[in-house]
Design a protein around this motif. Sequence first.
Motif, short mmCIF file in Angstrom:
data_model
loop_
_atom_site.label_atom_id
_atom_site.label_comp_id
_atom_site.label_asym_id
_atom_site.label_seq_id
_atom_site.Cartn_x
_atom_site.Cartn_y
_atom_site.Cartn_z
N UNK A 1 0.82 -1.22 0.00
CA UNK A 1 0.00 0.00 0.00
C UNK A 1 0.85 1.26 0.00
N UNK A 2 2.16 1.11 -0.17
CA UNK A 2 3.03 2.29 -0.12
C UNK A 2 2.76 3.24 -1.29
N UNK A 3 2.51 2.68 -2.47
CA UNK A 3 2.27 3.54 -3.64
C UNK A 3 0.98 4.34 -3.46
N UNK A 4 -0.09 3.68 -3.01
CA UNK A 4 -1.36 4.40 -2.82
C UNK A 4 -1.26 5.40 -1.67
N UNK A 5 -0.49 5.08 -0.64
CA UNK A 5 -0.25 6.04 0.45
C UNK A 5 0.48 7.26 -0.09
N UNK A 6 1.50 7.03 -0.93
CA UNK A 6 2.29 8.13 -1.48
C UNK A 6 1.44 9.00 -2.42
N UNK A 7 0.68 8.35 -3.31
CA UNK A 7 -0.15 9.10 -4.26
C UNK A 7 -1.25 9.87 -3.52
N UNK A 8 -1.82 9.26 -2.47
CA UNK A 8 -2.82 9.96 -1.66
C UNK A 8 -2.23 11.19 -0.99
#
Length: 475
Positions: A63-70
Motif C-alpha cells: 500500500x506504499x504507492x497508494x499512500x504516497x499518491x494519496x
Amino acid sequence: MAAAEEDRFSLRVMTVKGRNKVLYAEIDCDFADVLFSFLTLPLGKIMRLLIQHYGNNAPILGSLKSLYVGLENLDSCHFWTEAGKLMLLDPRNSSEIQCSRLKLQIYDIDPMQCFVCRNGTCASMHHRVKCVCLNPNSSSTTMKRFIEIEHRSGDKGVFTVQTASFLLTDNLMVLPDSPISLLWLFKLYGIEDTNVLEERTLIVGLKEIMELLKGSLVSSTPLTDIFLGISTVASTFKTRKEYLMSAIPEPDDLSSTPMKINVKVVVQSSTNRILLAQTREDFVDFLFSLLTIPLGSVQSLLDNKTCFWSINNLYRSISNLEIGEHIKSEETVDRLLEPELPLYYLSSSQIFPLGEQSSPELYRLFNSNRIKYFESTPRDVWHEMNMIDPTGKDCFVKGPTTFTVTDDLVVSIPSSTSMISILNQMKIPLSDVEVQELDIGIEEALSLLRASLISTQALTDGLKPFLKTQPRDQK
C-alpha cells in the motif's frame, strides 16, 4: 538523472548452464557501496524514484504507492507548512553526505543548503519557511537568500573499505571474495562440477541499478531477473502472502513507546475486513511518517523479517562482514543497520522508537554570507543562527481535523458519499457493517508497517488480529 559515460560497472558474472540462473557476481567496493546505500533510502524516496523511473509501471509495493499518491493529492492546507508536505513527498536521506561520494548515484543529491531571512539571523533547511526573528520587517518573510553550508570534509570512502572485493549472490548476499566463500556457494547450490559454470562480463549503469533496486524489493533472485531476463516475481507472490500470516516480531521494549492513537474503523462483520478508518490527524501523521523511515530502520523494526527477501540478505550480510577489512567502521554498521531520520523528520505522532540526527549548530560570519558547522563554540566573529523547524509544529499534518483512510491507505477528507460508494461497490448490506475502536500502539503499528509493504489491504491485514472477532449474535 542520467549517469555519465564513466558511471558504469563492469561485472564478472558466473551463471549455471542449463539452470538459467546467476550463481554470483564479482563486485568491487564501489558497487558494494551502491548496494548498501539502498538501506539508507527512506520508503518515500524509494517510492518516488520508482514512480519517476517507471511511471505507471512502477511496482505497487503493498500500500506504499497508494499512500504516497494519496499524500500527493491531499491539499497542502492540511499540513502545518507547505514545506512539511514537500518533506514527506521527497524525504531526505540522513546519509546524503556519504551517498554523495558514490560512484553512481540513482538520484541527484543536492548539497546541504541553508536559507536565511532578510535579517540574517534565522535559518532553515527549506526555503518555504517563514522567519520568526524579532525584526518586524522579517517576521512574515519567506526565506529567500540561499547559502551553501560549508561542511567538514571527510575521507573518500563510503561504507566499505576501498581495497575490499566481494561476491554477490543471486539473492543479494554479500560475501568476502575468497576461496572459502566460493566453496560455500558451490555446496549451497549443489555445484559438483565447475564445468557447468559459464562466465559473462556485463556492463551495469543507472538502468541496471534501478532494476536492481526494484528487484531487491520484489524478487528473491534479482540478478537472474536482470541479467538473464527471467522473472521470478510471480513465483514469490504466494510466499509473500504466507508471510502476512506469520507471527509479528515482538518489540524489544514495549514500555519505551507508550503512545496510543485511537482510530475508529468500519468493519464488514462477516469477514472482519476493514472498509475504512475514521481518524484524527495524529494517525494520518503517523501513516505519512512511514514514508520517512529508511529501509534499514524498517528491517531493524521488523527484526529483518520483511517480505523483501533480497533486502533481508543484504541487511544480514553487513553483520557478517569484518569491520576494518570489509566494512569501514562500527559507525558505518550503525548507519546502515539502524539509520537515523534526518533532522526535523521525527514527528511527535511517531509510534516507533526511531532516532533523529542532532540539530546542527550553524554560525554565520559577521558581515558575510559564509555559514558553517562548528563542533565547539567558535570565536566572536561568528554569530549563532536561529534554526527553524520547517514542519511548524513538531508534526506534519494540521489539526484538529478528521480524515478517512481506505484499506489501501489512501488518506482523504470525509465525504457523505465515500461510505455509500464503498458499500455499493462491494455489495455489502448495512446489516453486515459495524464500527469498532482500536488503540494503535507499538504492536499494532508494527503489524500495520509489515502489511503496508506487501498488501493492498493494509488496514485489514495489519489490524485484523486486533479486532473483536466474535460473531455479532455472540456479543
